[in-house]
Design a protein around this motif. Sequence first.
Motif, PDB file in Angstrom:
ATOM      1  N   VAL A   1       0.768  -1.276  -0.152  1.00  0.00           N
ATOM      2  CA  VAL A   1      -0.016   0.029  -0.005  1.00  0.00           C
ATOM      3  C   VAL A   1       0.814   1.129  -0.026  1.00  0.00           C
ATOM      4  O   VAL A   1       0.253   2.290  -0.639  1.00  0.00           O
ATOM      5  N   PHE A   2       1.890   1.337   0.929  1.00  0.00           N
ATOM      6  CA  PHE A   2       2.932   2.126   0.754  1.00  0.00           C
ATOM      7  C   PHE A   2       3.506   2.580  -0.533  1.00  0.00           C
ATOM      8  O   PHE A   2       3.550   3.802  -1.016  1.00  0.00           O
ATOM      9  N   ALA A   3       3.538   1.739  -1.359  1.00  0.00           N
ATOM     10  CA  ALA A   3       4.210   1.981  -2.611  1.00  0.00           C
ATOM     11  C   ALA A   3       3.299   2.548  -3.647  1.00  0.00           C
ATOM     12  O   ALA A   3       3.464   3.130  -4.809  1.00  0.00           O
TER      13      ALA A   3
ATOM     14  N   GLY B   1       2.682  10.164  -2.007  1.00  0.00           N
ATOM     15  CA  GLY B   1       3.445  10.857  -0.810  1.00  0.00           C
ATOM     16  C   GLY B   1       2.725  10.924   0.320  1.00  0.00           C
ATOM     17  O   GLY B   1       1.642  10.411   0.508  1.00  0.00           O
ATOM     18  N   LYS B   2       3.472  11.634   1.284  1.00  0.00           N
ATOM     19  CA  LYS B   2       2.877  11.445   2.744  1.00  0.00           C
ATOM     20  C   LYS B   2       1.305  12.338   2.590  1.00  0.00           C
ATOM     21  O   LYS B   2       1.125  13.277   2.412  1.00  0.00           O
ATOM     22  N   PRO B   3       0.288  11.543   3.304  1.00  0.00           N
ATOM     23  CA  PRO B   3      -0.987  12.133   3.130  1.00  0.00           C
ATOM     24  C   PRO B   3      -1.056  13.388   3.780  1.00  0.00           C
ATOM     25  O   PRO B   3      -0.236  13.579   4.951  1.00  0.00           O
ATOM     26  N   GLY B   4      -2.216  14.280   3.703  1.00  0.00           N
ATOM     27  CA  GLY B   4      -2.079  15.686   4.387  1.00  0.00           C
ATOM     28  C   GLY B   4      -2.555  15.818   5.772  1.00  0.00           C
ATOM     29  O   GLY B   4      -3.146  14.553   6.244  1.00  0.00           O
ATOM     30  N   ASP B   5      -2.939  16.669   6.326  1.00  0.00           N
ATOM     31  CA  ASP B   5      -3.353  16.911   7.713  1.00  0.00           C
ATOM     32  C   ASP B   5      -4.990  16.390   7.598  1.00  0.00           C
ATOM     33  O   ASP B   5      -5.473  15.937   8.641  1.00  0.00           O
TER      34      ASP B   5
ATOM     35  N   HIS C   1       4.257   7.776   8.017  1.00  0.00           N
ATOM     36  CA  HIS C   1       5.284   8.096   8.479  1.00  0.00           C
ATOM     37  C   HIS C   1       5.969   6.868   9.329  1.00  0.00           C
ATOM     38  O   HIS C   1       7.122   6.604   9.309  1.00  0.00           O
ATOM     39  N   CYS C   2       5.116   5.961  10.203  1.00  0.00           N
ATOM     40  CA  CYS C   2       5.654   4.874  10.551  1.00  0.00           C
ATOM     41  C   CYS C   2       6.174   3.708   9.782  1.00  0.00           C
ATOM     42  O   CYS C   2       7.406   3.369   9.930  1.00  0.00           O
ATOM     43  N   VAL C   3       5.549   3.722   8.546  1.00  0.00           N
ATOM     44  CA  VAL C   3       6.262   2.724   7.562  1.00  0.00           C
ATOM     45  C   VAL C   3       7.531   3.071   6.977  1.00  0.00           C
ATOM     46  O   VAL C   3       8.510   2.435   6.847  1.00  0.00           O
ATOM     47  N   SER C   4       7.557   4.581   6.567  1.00  0.00           N
ATOM     48  CA  SER C   4       8.622   5.397   5.903  1.00  0.00           C
ATOM     49  C   SER C   4       9.839   5.160   6.794  1.00  0.00           C
ATOM     50  O   SER C   4      11.102   4.948   6.387  1.00  0.00           O
ATOM     51  N   SER C   5       9.675   5.384   8.094  1.00  0.00           N
ATOM     52  CA  SER C   5      10.668   5.378   9.121  1.00  0.00           C
ATOM     53  C   SER C   5      11.152   4.016   9.422  1.00  0.00           C
ATOM     54  O   SER C   5      12.352   3.859   9.362  1.00  0.00           O
TER      55      SER C   5
ATOM     56  N   GLN D   1       5.894  -3.782  -7.795  1.00  0.00           N
ATOM     57  CA  GLN D   1       5.539  -2.369  -7.900  1.00  0.00           C
ATOM     58  C   GLN D   1       6.630  -1.676  -6.955  1.00  0.00           C
ATOM     59  O   GLN D   1       7.359  -2.200  -6.192  1.00  0.00           O
ATOM     60  N   ALA D   2       6.458  -0.356  -7.366  1.00  0.00           N
ATOM     61  CA  ALA D   2       7.667   0.514  -6.827  1.00  0.00           C
ATOM     62  C   ALA D   2       7.408   1.718  -6.140  1.00  0.00           C
ATOM     63  O   ALA D   2       6.287   2.564  -7.060  1.00  0.00           O
TER      64      ALA D   2
END
Length: 221
Positions: free
Chosen positions: A39-41, A45-49, A59-63, A81-82
Amino acid sequence: MAVSFSDLHTEAGLKSLEDYLSGKTYISRDQLTRDDIKVFAAVLGKPGDAFPNASRWYHCVSSHLAARFPGKAAGVRTGGQAAPAEDPKKDAAEGDDDDDLDLFGDETEEDKKAAEARETTKASTKKKESGKSSVLLDVKPWDDETDMKKLEEAVRSVQKEGLFWGASKLVAVGYGIKKLQIMMTIVDDLVSVDDLVEDHLTAEPINEYVQSCDIVAFNKI
């Protein structure tokens, strides 16, 4: 558990992800799995507020990926997928080695077979790249009564991987005695001439005919 969402490039898709993540840390609730990576792929980009749950999850997955694969988190590939890479040219230069990353140790039979095939190819390539040498041996009999035909047959009976016997001839030594001169080609990484002489050509049963062996010429090919 396979999880899919509508087009995550759209606000509606992000809304479905936001709703799903309500009360959860990851897609599978409390543990990061392949579903999170897939799903992250798919998220640009990071979803907004407006999407706090999805933003926190992203943020957790990216970290996690950044810590596990420094400098490559944005380009980790999963299931063909990338995720969008920050520097496509850099990713292209680095190659597709990440295609085979087993992020959670959950290796499939296909992964194992692919890994074995790569190892076999590497081993085969290494053998092909090994150097070869051409060696001329003097094989001396015990006396003038030694059957030189049987002596040569005994010498050629020695078979090893990377050893190839070539042309031969009998050369007069004196007093009716002849020696056998024989060519051989060896793969350097597979055959030691010293071991060949000591363990085979001058050992039983060949030493019934062979008194000694000398290296006349040794040339790299």
